[in-house]
Design a protein around this motif. Sequence first.
Motif, short mmCIF file in Angstrom:
data_model
loop_
_atom_site.label_atom_id
_atom_site.label_comp_id
_atom_site.label_asym_id
_atom_site.label_seq_id
_atom_site.Cartn_x
_atom_site.Cartn_y
_atom_site.Cartn_z
N THR A 1 0.81 -1.31 0.01
CA THR A 1 -0.05 0.03 0.05
C THR A 1 0.81 1.35 -0.12
N ARG A 2 2.05 1.27 0.99
CA ARG A 2 2.87 2.61 1.01
C ARG A 2 3.24 2.71 -0.52
N GLN A 3 3.77 1.89 -1.08
CA GLN A 3 4.58 2.00 -2.51
C GLN A 3 3.52 2.53 -3.23
N LEU A 4 2.35 2.10 -3.51
CA LEU A 4 1.41 2.41 -4.42
C LEU A 4 0.79 3.72 -4.22
N ARG A 5 0.97 4.33 -3.01
CA ARG A 5 0.34 5.64 -2.66
C ARG A 5 1.11 6.85 -3.54
N GLN A 6 2.23 6.51 -3.90
CA GLN A 6 3.13 7.44 -4.88
C GLN A 6 2.17 7.92 -6.04
N ARG A 7 2.48 9.26 -6.30
CA ARG A 7 1.61 9.67 -7.45
C ARG A 7 2.18 9.44 -8.73
N ASP A 8 3.47 9.27 -9.00
CA ASP A 8 4.13 8.76 -10.19
C ASP A 8 4.02 7.16 -10.47
N PRO A 9 3.21 6.97 -11.39
CA PRO A 9 2.96 5.21 -11.45
C PRO A 9 4.18 4.35 -11.61
N GLU A 10 5.16 4.96 -12.46
CA GLU A 10 6.34 4.24 -12.74
C GLU A 10 7.04 3.92 -11.40
N ARG A 11 7.53 5.03 -10.53
CA ARG A 11 8.26 4.76 -9.30
C ARG A 11 7.50 3.96 -8.40
N ALA A 12 6.07 4.14 -8.34
CA ALA A 12 5.22 3.27 -7.50
C ALA A 12 5.34 1.51 -8.03
N MET A 13 5.41 1.50 -9.30
CA MET A 13 5.52 0.00 -9.65
C MET A 13 7.00 -0.43 -9.44
N LEU A 14 8.00 0.52 -9.59
CA LEU A 14 9.29 0.22 -9.43
C LEU A 14 9.55 -0.31 -7.73
N ASP A 15 9.08 0.58 -6.89
CA ASP A 15 9.31 0.39 -5.46
C ASP A 15 8.41 -1.01 -5.17
N ALA A 16 7.15 -1.18 -5.69
CA ALA A 16 6.49 -2.23 -5.30
C ALA A 16 6.94 -3.52 -5.77
N GLY A 17 7.78 -3.59 -7.04
CA GLY A 17 8.59 -4.71 -7.44
C GLY A 17 9.59 -4.94 -6.62
N ARG A 18 10.45 -4.07 -6.11
CA ARG A 18 11.38 -4.25 -4.96
C ARG A 18 11.03 -4.98 -3.61
N ALA A 19 9.63 -4.52 -3.46
CA ALA A 19 9.16 -5.33 -2.08
C ALA A 19 8.70 -6.43 -2.21
N VAL A 20 8.31 -6.87 -3.41
CA VAL A 20 7.75 -8.27 -3.63
C VAL A 20 8.82 -9.22 -3.95
N ALA A 21 9.02 -10.22 -3.14
CA ALA A 21 10.45 -10.99 -3.35
C ALA A 21 9.86 -12.08 -4.00
N ASP A 22 8.58 -12.60 -4.06
CA ASP A 22 8.06 -13.82 -4.51
C ASP A 22 7.32 -13.52 -5.98
N PHE A 23 7.65 -12.45 -6.62
CA PHE A 23 7.03 -12.54 -7.97
C PHE A 23 7.48 -13.80 -8.78
N ALA A 24 6.32 -14.02 -9.55
CA ALA A 24 6.42 -15.19 -10.62
C ALA A 24 6.72 -16.50 -9.79
N GLY A 25 6.55 -16.60 -8.62
CA GLY A 25 6.88 -17.85 -7.71
C GLY A 25 5.63 -18.72 -7.71
N GLY A 26 5.52 -19.36 -6.66
CA GLY A 26 4.53 -20.51 -6.37
C GLY A 26 3.49 -19.85 -5.98
N THR A 27 2.33 -20.75 -5.77
CA THR A 27 1.00 -20.11 -5.22
C THR A 27 0.61 -20.89 -3.72
N ARG A 28 0.27 -20.09 -2.83
CA ARG A 28 -0.08 -20.79 -1.45
C ARG A 28 -1.06 -19.62 -0.86
N LEU A 29 -2.39 -19.96 -1.75
CA LEU A 29 -3.34 -18.82 -1.66
C LEU A 29 -3.81 -18.93 -0.08
#
Length: 395
Positions: free
Chosen positions: A268-296
């Motif tokens: 949430t904190r990363q996506l509150r930024q006004r600039d979408p590109e900066r928000a996506m970059l910071d969110a990508g850094r925070a998500v360590a399990d991107f494109a990994g497995g699924t344990r819903l």
Amino acid sequence: MIGRVHPKSIMVPDFGFGEHNGGMSTPARGDDVLPGLVGFAAALREAGLRCDAHRVQAYLAAVEQVDIGDPRQLYWAGRVTLCSEPDDLPRYDEAFAAWFSGESPVRRRPTLPVSVQPRIAALAAESTTGENTADDERLSVAASEAEVLRERDLAELTSAERRHLRELMAKLRPVPAVRPSLRYRPARRGRLDARRTLRAMLADGGEPSRLVRSRRRTRPRKAVLLVDVSGSMKPYADSLLRFAHVVVRGAPSDVEVFTLGTRLTRVTRQLRQRDPERAMLDAGRAVADFAGGTRLGETLRVFLDRWGQRGMARRATVVIFSDGWERGDASLLGEQVARLRRLAHRVFWVNPHAGHAGYEPVQSGITAVLPYVDRLLAGHSLATLERLLREIAHA
């Protein structure tokens, strides 16, 4: 030849766009080579590549580290520094062969996004149909292209279409959902406010001169977005996170966003930024399990234990973006969604595959949660995401 490396000084390598002479003579002096390399970058700009000053500087720095007498090294030094996208490669090969063989490179316009190309065709008809007609045609063609793009599957878009989609998504204006408050406000219609009516009577000497009415105030209803970023959702994850950024920017204090995979991550904190590109970059850094497995099931249990049960999910609209592929225990997923349903006001499950023809909810995760969700929605296109915004606003 002014401003170029002499063709006898460097030969064109055999990469499929020129004849290879089998060698190269002694390279020219640095003072003679530098203007030729800068001129080569200018020729690439004429061919349609976006070679700005930073790329040219990186190219010259790379040339200093290679043997300029080896055409292959010179070729790859330019390719890795001056090309910014796959569409640049054929034009780079053609310009490289033309420049170092002494021919004049072909001048081309830069490649335009798909959304801009129909406007050129509309402008071409202006001379025959008149100014007003051409303007109307240009607007109608551009609108039709945008409408087609809104219905396209997010996983099948080209790079140019994705850039246009980001522009369309940035124009979305979500309407925050509201809920009744415990407090009342004066109104012309509503229930009779006995206390204010009595006060008005006392002020008028005991005569019931007017009746005061009131109705409930409204408060924003919280929304929680849970985005699956596992490997099976990779083609949609970027667009869904950009959609979440739009929703967060519409109501920063009332929207929470988490990613689901092998772990739960709050972005949430990363996506509150006004600039979408900066928000996506910071969110990508925070998500360590991107494109990994699924344990819903496990990640939903963590969400409910740490945030949902303590108030974040109470009377909120919860939206889960996932295709339902569960590597863990599907029964655990069903239990956690049932638990979430008892807390939340509405639970929507958005499956990108639900919008495809012939889709059947046969995945183990989907079958386990269907009894406990209010709506199973499609989320494979911009149009379906716009419909989701209306569902959230009217929940």
